[in-house]
Scaffold this active site. Structure first.
Site, PDB file in Angstrom:
ATOM      1  N   LYS A   1     -11.823  52.141 -60.027  1.00 30.69           N
ATOM      2  CA  LYS A   1     -10.703  51.256 -59.904  1.00 30.69           C
ATOM      3  C   LYS A   1     -10.836  50.170 -60.890  1.00 30.69           C
ATOM      4  O   LYS A   1     -12.043  49.667 -61.283  1.00 30.69           O
ATOM      5  CB  LYS A   1     -10.899  50.605 -58.457  1.00 30.69           C
ATOM      6  CG  LYS A   1      -9.903  49.542 -57.996  1.00 30.69           C
ATOM      7  CD  LYS A   1      -9.939  48.964 -56.668  1.00 30.69           C
ATOM      8  CE  LYS A   1      -8.819  48.306 -56.334  1.00 30.69           C
ATOM      9  NZ  LYS A   1      -8.984  47.749 -54.947  1.00 30.69           N
TER      10      LYS A   1
ATOM     11  N   SER B   1      -7.796  47.591 -48.185  1.00 35.79           N
ATOM     12  CA  SER B   1      -7.412  48.273 -49.571  1.00 35.79           C
ATOM     13  C   SER B   1      -7.756  49.499 -49.802  1.00 35.79           C
ATOM     14  O   SER B   1      -7.588  50.078 -50.737  1.00 35.79           O
ATOM     15  CB  SER B   1      -7.477  47.121 -50.504  1.00 35.79           C
ATOM     16  OG  SER B   1      -6.680  46.012 -50.443  1.00 35.79           O
TER      17      SER B   1
ATOM     18  N   SER C   1      -4.706  47.802 -51.940  1.00 37.65           N
ATOM     19  CA  SER C   1      -4.749  47.601 -53.458  1.00 37.65           C
ATOM     20  C   SER C   1      -5.124  48.746 -54.293  1.00 37.65           C
ATOM     21  O   SER C   1      -4.873  48.873 -55.397  1.00 37.65           O
ATOM     22  CB  SER C   1      -5.396  46.341 -53.944  1.00 37.65           C
ATOM     23  OG  SER C   1      -6.867  46.425 -53.566  1.00 37.65           O
TER      24      SER C   1
END
Length: 495
Positions: free
Chosen positions: A78, A182, A158
């Protein structure tokens, strides 16, 4: 022959150790899938040279018989994790061009164990969002489609890029972060497994901060076993992180016995919201039946302060964000606005932050600054902190009464279309976190497991919440649920 990129971590580990495949071949398969999967916009900074170099080093370790479980496993990282010499933007214009001179603790541990980095993954800007639409890279796209409908869907947020990449077999697994859901919400939207560990189980050092008392990194994988393997490689105490717990990391994979006979599963009545989607309700009831059939005792419980969780979260998280994001001012690194004649330091701050931060981040900074301001601090922030303590106490009381895990829905719906929420109030988007934020407020571990499909052919997940520091036991409950559900569906390849 099965494409190597479709393997799970466990399958690839076993074949690598038997020398049936090489890490370089496995990595090449994933790199080819990433090239073919560009329409998903999941990977935003590709690192093929680094990946192949790490794969060759992993092959040398495997040949020497030195093979940690993630050795040679290709992962997506990420964009919130700082990776040395590689763009680490948190999906924000304000960090354009930022290449850290250091490695986050999590990625350093993974690379030390022989894992391979394929590249950086799309996400909501500074992890603020539930749809991966608030990003400087453009939205990530869910590889799943509704039956008979070509609408592009969100992979959640997210960690939307992580979810999309794993679901589409662009990588074997990915790192994610979870501040209010998330990891778990996008995992549910994309039909994969995601676990948020206990706060402090995984170091936050080198992870770009959103809300420091809530943020926690975790794995996003194709199975519960893979989640156990990857979590073991990510977790551990870290002297560089004062919030990291000095607690030994157990063998999470060894905890997957598949036996939950006599365990007590709590079903919180407050999660049965008025108007909750009928498909979600049925899925939840099916999950309850699966755990009961496996020998668990089902117990109705009450978590009375749940109804205050969302407002408390959306006071605390923006307050911490407004403090954390004050460092992005154009002075030291990242974007700096062009100044006009006569502009001074104040104008530079204002223009840089106005240009660099997207609308959602600006909204949360403004809310956070407001609730921390004189005259409102006690009315909002301190009150939210007291509510947080009550929410934490609700869980403690449930566990004190012998509850081993709590089963709830992961999301109030399946994945929605990209752009579908644009004309709605931001609060409607925030409602996607209604089942997940309590776990972050209480600092507990939570895992989302795919259990079924809705009437439109979209994946749905259930959430299990565990006792603090007992991720092994929680993952074993998830393993039982996974085996009982038998979820093997994959998105039809359209990209």
């Amino acid at each position: 022959m099965t494409e190597l990129n479709t393997l799970t971590i466990a399958e690839a580990r076993d074949r690598l150790r038997k020398r049936e495949i090489t890490a370089e071949d496995l990595t090449m398969s994933c790199l080819s899938a990433i090239d073919a999967g560009g329409a998903l916009n999941a990977f935003v900074h590709n690192t093929p040279e680094i990946a192949l170099s790490q794969a060759r080093a992993a092959d040398a370790r495997l040949a020497a018989g030195e093979a940690p479980s993630v050795c040679g496993i290709p992962l997506g990282i990420k964009d919130l994790f700082c990776t040395k010499g590689v763009p680490s933007q948190a999906a924000s214009k304000i960090l354009a061009g930022f290449k850290p001179e250091y490695e986050s603790t999590v990625t350093a541990q993974l690379f030390d164990a022989g894992a391979v980095m394929l590249g950086k993954l799309n996400m909501d800007e500074f992890a603020m969002g539930s749809s991966n639409e608030s990003t400087c890279y453009g939205p990530a796209v869910n590889p799943w489609k509704r039956t008979g409908d070509a609408t592009q869907l969100t992979p959640g947020g997210s960690s939307g890029g992580s979810a999309a990449a794993v679901a589409a077999d662009l990588c074997l697994a990915a790192t994610g972060t979870d501040t209010g859901g998330s990891i778990r919400q996008p995992a549910a939207f994309a039909g994969i497994t995601g676990i948020k560990p206990t706060y402090g189980r995984v170091s936050r050092w080198g992870i770009i901060a959103y809300a420091s008392s809530l943020d926690q990194a975790g794995p996003m994988t194709k199975s519960v076993r893979d989640a156990a393997i990857l979590l073991g490689a990510m977790a551990g105490p870290d002297a560089k992180d004062s919030t990291s717990a000095d607690i030994p990391v157990p063998d999470f994979e060894a905890a997957l016995t598949g036996d939950i006979r006599g365990k007590r599963i709590g079903i919180p009545k407050e999660y049965r919201l008025d108007g909750l989607n009928a498909g979600i309700v049925k899925l939840w009831d099916d999950g309850i039946a699966m755990l009961k059939d496996a020998g668990a005792e089902i117990v109705d419980i009450s978590l009375p302060h749940t109804k205050y969780a969302l407002p408390a979260y959306y006071v605390i998280a923006p307050a911490e964000a407004s403090s954390n994001l004050a460092r992005y001012d154009g002075v030291r690194y990242g974007h700096r606005a062009k100044l006009g004649q006569g502009d001074g330091i104040t104008e530079m701050y204002e223009k840089t932050r106005a240009e660099g931060f997207g609308p959602e981040v600006q909204r949360r900074i403004m809310v956070g600054t407001y609730v921390l301001s004189a005259g409102f601090y006690d009315a909002y922030y301190n009150r939210a902190r007291r509510v947080r303590a009550l929410i934490k106490r609700d869980f403690e009381q449930a566990f004190e009464k012998g509850i081993d895990a709590i089963l709830t829905p992961a999301t109030p719906s399946s994945a929605f279309g990209i752009g579908e929420m644009q004309d709605h109030s931001p609060v409607e988007m925030y409602l996607n976190d209604v089942f997940t934020v309590t776990v972050n407020l209480a600092g507990l571990p939570g895992v989302s497991v795919p259990v079924g499909l809705d009437e439109k052919g979209m994946p749905l997940g259930l959430q299990l919440i565990g006792r603090p520091w007992e991720e092994g036991d929680l993952l074993n409950h998830a393993y039982v649920l996974e085996r009982a559900a038998g979820f093997v569906s994959k998105p039809s390849k359209w990209w």
